[in-house]
Design a protein around this motif. Structure first.
Motif, mmCIF file in Angstrom:
data_model
loop_
_atom_site.group_PDB
_atom_site.id
_atom_site.type_symbol
_atom_site.label_atom_id
_atom_site.label_comp_id
_atom_site.label_asym_id
_atom_site.label_seq_id
_atom_site.Cartn_x
_atom_site.Cartn_y
_atom_site.Cartn_z
ATOM 1 N N GLU A 173 -10.347 -123.751 -56.203
ATOM 2 C CA GLU A 173 -11.625 -123.123 -56.536
ATOM 3 C C GLU A 173 -12.718 -124.107 -56.940
ATOM 4 O O GLU A 173 -13.895 -123.777 -56.898
ATOM 5 C CB GLU A 173 -11.440 -122.100 -57.662
ATOM 6 C CG GLU A 173 -10.604 -120.893 -57.267
ATOM 7 C CD GLU A 173 -10.539 -119.859 -58.374
ATOM 8 O OE1 GLU A 173 -11.235 -120.025 -59.399
ATOM 9 O OE2 GLU A 173 -9.771 -118.888 -58.213
ATOM 10 N N CYS A 175 -13.449 -127.387 -55.837
ATOM 11 C CA CYS A 175 -14.021 -128.398 -54.947
ATOM 12 C C CYS A 175 -13.852 -127.984 -53.497
ATOM 13 O O CYS A 175 -13.064 -127.092 -53.169
ATOM 14 C CB CYS A 175 -13.389 -129.769 -55.184
ATOM 15 S SG CYS A 175 -11.663 -129.913 -54.683
ATOM 16 N N ASP A 176 -14.592 -128.649 -52.628
ATOM 17 C CA ASP A 176 -14.470 -128.424 -51.199
ATOM 18 C C ASP A 176 -13.038 -128.713 -50.752
ATOM 19 O O ASP A 176 -12.388 -129.635 -51.252
ATOM 20 C CB ASP A 176 -15.456 -129.339 -50.460
ATOM 21 C CG ASP A 176 -15.504 -129.050 -48.970
ATOM 22 O OD1 ASP A 176 -14.649 -129.595 -48.238
ATOM 23 O OD2 ASP A 176 -16.397 -128.293 -48.548
ATOM 24 N N LYS A 212 -18.238 -126.103 -59.113
ATOM 25 C CA LYS A 212 -18.898 -124.981 -58.448
ATOM 26 C C LYS A 212 -19.346 -125.455 -57.067
ATOM 27 O O LYS A 212 -20.523 -125.804 -56.851
ATOM 28 C CB LYS A 212 -20.085 -124.489 -59.278
ATOM 29 C CG LYS A 212 -19.692 -123.929 -60.646
ATOM 30 C CD LYS A 212 -20.908 -123.492 -61.451
ATOM 31 C CE LYS A 212 -20.511 -122.796 -62.750
ATOM 32 N NZ LYS A 212 -19.690 -123.654 -63.636
ATOM 33 N N PRO A 213 -18.412 -125.496 -56.121
ATOM 34 C CA PRO A 213 -18.720 -126.052 -54.793
ATOM 35 C C PRO A 213 -19.923 -125.395 -54.120
ATOM 36 O O PRO A 213 -20.697 -126.063 -53.438
ATOM 37 C CB PRO A 213 -17.435 -125.783 -54.005
ATOM 38 C CG PRO A 213 -16.374 -125.650 -55.027
ATOM 39 C CD PRO A 213 -17.017 -125.048 -56.234
ATOM 40 N N GLN A 214 -20.088 -124.088 -54.330
ATOM 41 C CA GLN A 214 -21.200 -123.383 -53.704
ATOM 42 C C GLN A 214 -22.549 -123.860 -54.220
ATOM 43 O O GLN A 214 -23.571 -123.680 -53.559
ATOM 44 C CB GLN A 214 -21.061 -121.864 -53.926
ATOM 45 C CG GLN A 214 -21.214 -121.407 -55.364
ATOM 46 C CD GLN A 214 -19.968 -121.579 -56.220
ATOM 47 O OE1 GLN A 214 -18.977 -122.163 -55.772
ATOM 48 N NE2 GLN A 214 -20.000 -121.073 -57.446
ATOM 49 N N ALA A 215 -22.525 -124.498 -55.401
ATOM 50 C CA ALA A 215 -23.754 -125.039 -55.988
ATOM 51 C C ALA A 215 -23.861 -126.549 -55.787
ATOM 52 O O ALA A 215 -24.756 -127.187 -56.355
ATOM 53 C CB ALA A 215 -23.818 -124.699 -57.470
ATOM 54 N N HIS A 218 -18.690 -130.464 -57.181
ATOM 55 C CA HIS A 218 -17.257 -130.389 -56.915
ATOM 56 C C HIS A 218 -16.516 -131.094 -58.041
ATOM 57 O O HIS A 218 -16.980 -132.111 -58.558
ATOM 58 C CB HIS A 218 -16.935 -131.045 -55.575
ATOM 59 C CG HIS A 218 -17.728 -130.490 -54.438
ATOM 60 N ND1 HIS A 218 -17.254 -129.520 -53.597
ATOM 61 C CD2 HIS A 218 -19.011 -130.759 -54.028
ATOM 62 C CE1 HIS A 218 -18.182 -129.208 -52.704
ATOM 63 N NE2 HIS A 218 -19.262 -129.951 -52.954
#
Length: 267
Positions: A173, A175-176, A212-215, A218
């Protein structure tokens, strides 16, 4: 009071965090520790030296205070990271063997927790958050690599012997997937070492809070078994140059690969 953290600013998208290598304990707190507590046995011994110079231009943020003052990798609310499992709290009452570290009647109070959150935990994380934002502004992405170590055998916390490389991403959850996979693959190929992804250690509060990868932020945690780089996992916890030299080669490969992936994510 001396500063609670040390920063080295770099231009790489990778930030190395060291929440548990500090050994500073204010005198008033030191006096409350019992003889067992004063061993500071649960320190991540020499980890900032192990990683020194491995990735050119990496930013580093290191807490200088000991985790017995307050644990910089625990949720400030006090919520357990591993419900149902033995662990230590925001201000530990025992060491990793479950043995008391405070003199009778000198255990931390709620007032102590509030004071140390404000004086140690919050400043460290404010500094770390600021570096993440600075690096993200440079690249459009930042990767927080949280550096840890622990004794390879601690029955109070886990059964058997811990693998050498313990990679935590809170089950993917934080990191990429490319960062997680590359780290796991390099560790798995490291001859003479064992590794696991999201085993007993899935990433502490630092990894879970910032990842928060989406932000574009990572986070990944690396918990190393201390037997991989120390002469002995007991006092005086001496650094083994030969062991460390071999391990550093693999850690360098991991960090360089993470950096390459991070730069590619910005394109």
């Amino acid at each position: 009071m001396t500063t609670t953290f040390e920063i080295t600013r770099g231009t790489s998208p990778v930030i190395l965090a060291f929440p548990h290598t500090g050994t500073e304990v204010p005198p008033a707190i030191w006096d409350r520790l019992n003889d067992n507590g004063k061993l500071l046995a649960d320190t991540d011994w020499h980890i900032h030296h192990l990683y020194a110079g491995l990735l050119e231009n990496a930013t580093t943020v290191r807490a200088t205070f000991h985790r017995y003052v307050i644990d910089a990798n625990r949720d400030p609310s006090g919520t357990s990271l591993y419900p149902g499992q033995n662990t230590t709290s925001l201000i530990p009452e025992t060491d990793f063997d479950g043995q008391p570290i405070w003199k009778d009647g000198q255990q931390p109070t709620e007032a102590d927790i509030a004071e140390r959150l404000a004086g140690f935990h919050a400043p460290y994380h404010a500094a770390l958050a600021a570096e993440i934002e600075r690096v993200k502004a440079l690249h459009g992405v930042a990767v927080l690599y949280d550096c840890h170590s622990i004794r390879s055998e601690i029955p109070f916390l886990f059964e058997g012997r811990l693998p050498d490389f313990n990679i935590g991403t809170n089950s993917g959850e934080t990191c990429d997937a490319a960062i997680e996979q590359a780290t796991a693959d390099i560790a798995a190929r490291a001859e003479g070492y064992s590794s696991i992804l999201n085993g007993r250690f899935k990433g502490g509060w630092t990894t879970r809070h910032y990842g928060k990868p989406q932000a574009g932020v990572h986070a990944i945690q690396m918990e190393l078994a201390q037997i991989s780089h120390l002469a002995t996992e007991a006092p005086p916890f001496a650094y083994d140059d030969a062991k460390a030299g071999e391990l550093r080669a693999h850690l360098k490969t991991i960090l360089e690969r993470i950096e390459a992936i991070a730069l590619n994510l910005t394109r």
